[in-house]
Write a protein that holds these residues in place. Structure first.
Motif, PDB file in Angstrom:
ATOM      1  N   UNK A 189       2.583  -6.432  -9.959  1.00  0.00           N
ATOM      2  CA  UNK A 189       2.448  -5.080 -10.495  1.00  0.00           C
ATOM      3  C   UNK A 189       1.042  -4.538 -10.262  1.00  0.00           C
ATOM      4  N   UNK A 190       0.054  -5.402 -10.472  1.00  0.00           N
ATOM      5  CA  UNK A 190      -1.339  -4.975 -10.290  1.00  0.00           C
ATOM      6  C   UNK A 190      -1.648  -4.755  -8.810  1.00  0.00           C
ATOM      7  N   UNK A 191      -1.175  -5.644  -7.935  1.00  0.00           N
ATOM      8  CA  UNK A 191      -1.449  -5.481  -6.501  1.00  0.00           C
ATOM      9  C   UNK A 191      -0.798  -4.210  -5.971  1.00  0.00           C
ATOM     10  N   UNK A 192       0.420  -3.912  -6.422  1.00  0.00           N
ATOM     11  CA  UNK A 192       1.093  -2.685  -5.995  1.00  0.00           C
ATOM     12  C   UNK A 192       0.338  -1.457  -6.492  1.00  0.00           C
ATOM     13  N   UNK A 193      -0.163  -1.522  -7.722  1.00  0.00           N
ATOM     14  CA  UNK A 193      -0.934  -0.400  -8.258  1.00  0.00           C
ATOM     15  C   UNK A 193      -2.223  -0.195  -7.471  1.00  0.00           C
ATOM     16  N   UNK A 194      -2.889  -1.288  -7.113  1.00  0.00           N
ATOM     17  CA  UNK A 194      -4.123  -1.192  -6.324  1.00  0.00           C
ATOM     18  C   UNK A 194      -3.844  -0.525  -4.975  1.00  0.00           C
ATOM     19  N   UNK A 195      -2.717  -0.877  -4.372  1.00  0.00           N
ATOM     20  CA  UNK A 195      -2.356  -0.282  -3.083  1.00  0.00           C
ATOM     21  C   UNK A 195      -2.091   1.207  -3.239  1.00  0.00           C
ATOM     22  N   UNK A 196      -1.348   1.587  -4.268  1.00  0.00           N
ATOM     23  CA  UNK A 196      -1.061   3.011  -4.487  1.00  0.00           C
ATOM     24  C   UNK A 196      -2.339   3.785  -4.758  1.00  0.00           C
ATOM     25  N   UNK A 197      -3.260   3.206  -5.492  1.00  0.00           N
ATOM     26  CA  UNK A 197      -4.546   3.864  -5.751  1.00  0.00           C
ATOM     27  C   UNK A 197      -5.347   4.029  -4.464  1.00  0.00           C
ATOM     28  N   UNK A 198      -5.269   3.030  -3.606  1.00  0.00           N
ATOM     29  CA  UNK A 198      -5.943   3.087  -2.305  1.00  0.00           C
ATOM     30  C   UNK A 198      -5.388   4.228  -1.448  1.00  0.00           C
ATOM     31  N   UNK A 199      -4.074   4.345  -1.395  1.00  0.00           N
ATOM     32  CA  UNK A 199      -3.425   5.413  -0.635  1.00  0.00           C
ATOM     33  C   UNK A 199      -3.758   6.779  -1.237  1.00  0.00           C
ATOM     34  N   UNK A 200      -3.721   6.869  -2.568  1.00  0.00           N
ATOM     35  CA  UNK A 200      -4.008   8.142  -3.243  1.00  0.00           C
ATOM     36  C   UNK A 200      -5.446   8.566  -3.006  1.00  0.00           C
ATOM     37  N   UNK A 201      -6.364   7.603  -2.973  1.00  0.00           N
ATOM     38  CA  UNK A 201      -7.775   7.918  -2.714  1.00  0.00           C
ATOM     39  C   UNK A 201      -7.940   8.512  -1.312  1.00  0.00           C
ATOM     40  N   UNK A 202      -7.290   7.888  -0.336  1.00  0.00           N
ATOM     41  CA  UNK A 202      -7.381   8.403   1.027  1.00  0.00           C
ATOM     42  C   UNK A 202      -6.838   9.810   1.132  1.00  0.00           C
ATOM     43  N   UNK A 203      -5.709  10.060   0.492  1.00  0.00           N
ATOM     44  CA  UNK A 203      -5.114  11.398   0.503  1.00  0.00           C
ATOM     45  C   UNK A 203      -6.041  12.417  -0.138  1.00  0.00           C
ATOM     46  N   UNK A 204      -6.626  12.069  -1.274  1.00  0.00           N
ATOM     47  CA  UNK A 204      -7.491  13.024  -1.973  1.00  0.00           C
ATOM     48  C   UNK A 204      -8.756  13.320  -1.180  1.00  0.00           C
ATOM     49  N   UNK A 205      -9.324  12.287  -0.531  1.00  0.00           N
ATOM     50  CA  UNK A 205     -10.532  12.497   0.279  1.00  0.00           C
ATOM     51  C   UNK A 205     -10.225  13.394   1.478  1.00  0.00           C
ATOM     52  N   UNK A 206      -9.072  13.168   2.080  1.00  0.00           N
ATOM     53  CA  UNK A 206      -8.707  13.946   3.271  1.00  0.00           C
ATOM     54  C   UNK A 206      -8.455  15.404   2.933  1.00  0.00           C
ATOM     55  N   UNK A 207      -7.758  15.647   1.823  1.00  0.00           N
ATOM     56  CA  UNK A 207      -7.375  17.009   1.483  1.00  0.00           C
ATOM     57  C   UNK A 207      -8.441  17.771   0.704  1.00  0.00           C
ATOM     58  N   UNK A 208      -9.485  17.082   0.276  1.00  0.00           N
ATOM     59  CA  UNK A 208     -10.493  17.737  -0.553  1.00  0.00           C
ATOM     60  C   UNK A 208     -11.154  18.907   0.161  1.00  0.00           C
ATOM     61  N   UNK A 209     -11.294  18.806   1.491  1.00  0.00           N
ATOM     62  CA  UNK A 209     -11.932  19.887   2.250  1.00  0.00           C
ATOM     63  C   UNK A 209     -10.942  20.659   3.107  1.00  0.00           C
ATOM     64  N   UNK A 210      -9.644  20.379   2.924  1.00  0.00           N
ATOM     65  CA  UNK A 210      -8.640  20.997   3.785  1.00  0.00           C
ATOM     66  C   UNK A 210      -7.668  21.858   3.000  1.00  0.00           C
TER      67      UNK A 210
END
Length: 226
Positions: free
Chosen positions: A198-219
């Protein structure tokens, strides 16, 4: 071997080579709005015009480029919706992968993942975004292969082109983002080794969400080319 068969194979190899070179050139360009012409690419890449035309047709069929009548072609823009859909699919698929790996990898496989992370750490220190990107894709692909579901591997392979394009915007132009990505990867591996799916899956989802937020922050509110 029949001469006609040999000729056909040679033609196919030439077309495949042209496709790979043309696609790599488009994806590595720092100006995503650049308009290309068949003749310019043929000369620049030292490829036959027929092979370049075949590559362009294949890229258009795959939806990766837009052909402009009497002008040339350019990379197809990725909308905010398309980017969101891409990250949603990755979050669903890859969180399943890491949950399935958790507590099941031996020391050798954990070591293989950590070796990739150590190489990424060196790239982050050097600000080498291109090499970092290759290792980033290798890290995620390696976990998928370790999981063993061939359909999942194929899904992620299908996403590689978009992953490459988006990675340019995520960390290719932002070397300060490389270290946080290494830290996130390391946290995922630590949880896989620790044995809590459960924790490893959550860490992965947080990693993906971080990438999405960084990419879209200026777009936000516009289409992007990456």
């Amino acid at each position: 071997m029949d001469t006609a068969v040999q000729s056909e194979r040679k033609t196919k190899l030439a077309r495949d080579e042209a496709y790979a070179k043309v696609k790599a050139t488009l994806f590595q360009d720092d100006d995503p709005e650049r308009i290309y012409s068949e003749r310019t690419l043929s000369k620049r890449l030292e490829l036959g015009l027929a092979s370049v035309r075949s590559a362009i047709g294949r890229l258009q069929f795959e939806g990766l480029i837009v052909v402009l009548p009497n002008a040339g072609f350019l990379l197809k823009p990725m909308t905010i919706r398309a980017i969101s859909d891409f990250y949603e699919v990755r979050g669903i698929v890859e969180s399943h992968v890491v949950a399935g790996l958790t507590g099941r990898l031996d020391a050798q496989k954990i070591g293989a993942l950590e070796e990739i992370l150590n190489e990424q750490l060196l790239c982050a220190a050097a600000g080498d975004g291109k090499a970092f990107h290759r290792l980033d894709m290798q890290f995620h692909a390696t976990m998928a292969r370790m999981h063993g579901n061939e359909e999942i591997v194929r899904i992620l392979e299908h996403l590689e082109d978009r992953m490459h394009r988006l990675s340019v915007g995520l960390h290719g132009r932002h070397p300060e983002r490389l270290q946080p990505l290494v830290d996130q990867h390391r946290g995922i591996v630590e949880e896989i080794s620790a044995g809590d799916p459960d924790v490893s899956a959550r860490k992965l989802r947080e990693h993906i969400a971080w990438g999405k937020s960084m990419l879209l922050s200026n777009e936000r509110n516009r289409e992007i080319f990456t």
